[in-house]
Design a protein around this motif. Sequence first.
Motif, PDB file in Angstrom:
ATOM      1  N   CYS A 122      49.031  44.962  37.775  1.00  0.00           N
ATOM      2  CA  CYS A 122      49.823  46.188  37.878  1.00  0.00           C
ATOM      3  C   CYS A 122      49.060  47.364  38.480  1.00  0.00           C
ATOM      4  O   CYS A 122      49.651  48.383  38.801  1.00  0.00           O
TER       5      CYS A 122
ATOM      6  N   CYS B 217      43.748  46.728  36.938  1.00  0.00           N
ATOM      7  CA  CYS B 217      44.420  45.484  36.566  1.00  0.00           C
ATOM      8  C   CYS B 217      44.914  44.825  37.853  1.00  0.00           C
ATOM      9  O   CYS B 217      45.593  45.477  38.656  1.00  0.00           O
TER      10      CYS B 217
ATOM     11  N   CYS C  46      46.127  43.138  29.639  1.00  0.00           N
ATOM     12  CA  CYS C  46      46.376  44.491  30.157  1.00  0.00           C
ATOM     13  C   CYS C  46      47.378  45.175  29.242  1.00  0.00           C
ATOM     14  O   CYS C  46      48.450  44.627  28.979  1.00  0.00           O
TER      15      CYS C  46
ATOM     16  N   THR D 193      49.095  47.761  29.812  1.00  0.00           N
ATOM     17  CA  THR D 193      50.227  48.329  30.544  1.00  0.00           C
ATOM     18  C   THR D 193      51.285  47.276  30.869  1.00  0.00           C
ATOM     19  O   THR D 193      52.450  47.421  30.550  1.00  0.00           O
ATOM     20  N   CYS D 194      50.831  46.188  31.505  1.00  0.00           N
ATOM     21  CA  CYS D 194      51.809  45.201  31.965  1.00  0.00           C
ATOM     22  C   CYS D 194      51.773  43.901  31.162  1.00  0.00           C
ATOM     23  O   CYS D 194      52.658  43.062  31.306  1.00  0.00           O
TER      24      CYS D 194
HETATM   25 ZN   LIG Z   1      48.351  45.430  34.148  1.00  0.00          ZN
END
Ligand SMILES: [Zn+2]
Length: 223
Positions: free
Chosen positions: A163, A160, A174, A176-177
Amino acid sequence: MNKQSDVVSLVNISTQKWPARHRTYFGSLTIQSPEGGAAYAVTPVRACTSMMDLGDKRTMEIRLSAQEIAEDLVREINGDSGEGSYHGVFVAAGTEPTKEELADAQKKLEAFQRRLVETADLEWERSHNMMFITDLERRAARELGLEKPWLYDPKPMADCPACGEKIRPGVAVCRTCGAILDREKAAKFGLAEREEKWSGEGRPQMDKVGDKGKRGSREADSR
Ligand SMILES: [Zn+2]
């Protein structure tokens, strides 16, 4: 034997690429694979004359028909993956394959692919280890359009840009972020609205992290 049968058409419906085939009597031959969305590719196979060594400096000429050579190649390619192995290669009766021949090959190929997927399913159930799933099994599942937990390909994972966490190729956001990676796709799935909210909350948050970092370094300097 009539002249026409000196060349036969070896048909391949699989997009798989095969290494060139080698025979002492014709050297090497590359089996063509369909390209650009074509349903099949034809490789012409010609008759050959082979010299058979009888010893005592005596040789005998052996004429191998195109049909014999092509059938030998087809057996070799189709049969290299164990029981029921079939890779979509056959000898056409005419210069071009008929609809029936193609349909029959497709049916046989799918049956073999289903068998591969079943084997992979059993293996996955037993081990839950991606290492035991073969490329052939993955290819079979993809070509059948099946979603399998063992199907993910570890290679095309990307980082990504926001992040640095691993992301699946082609994802809109994404996980995650929450960064929007594909604006168009995100909008299509109603995820772009969330992005607008984040543009107010998310970005200052990132700035805060940055400020903290700066403050931290200043504190460190002052000590
Ligand atoms: Zn990310």
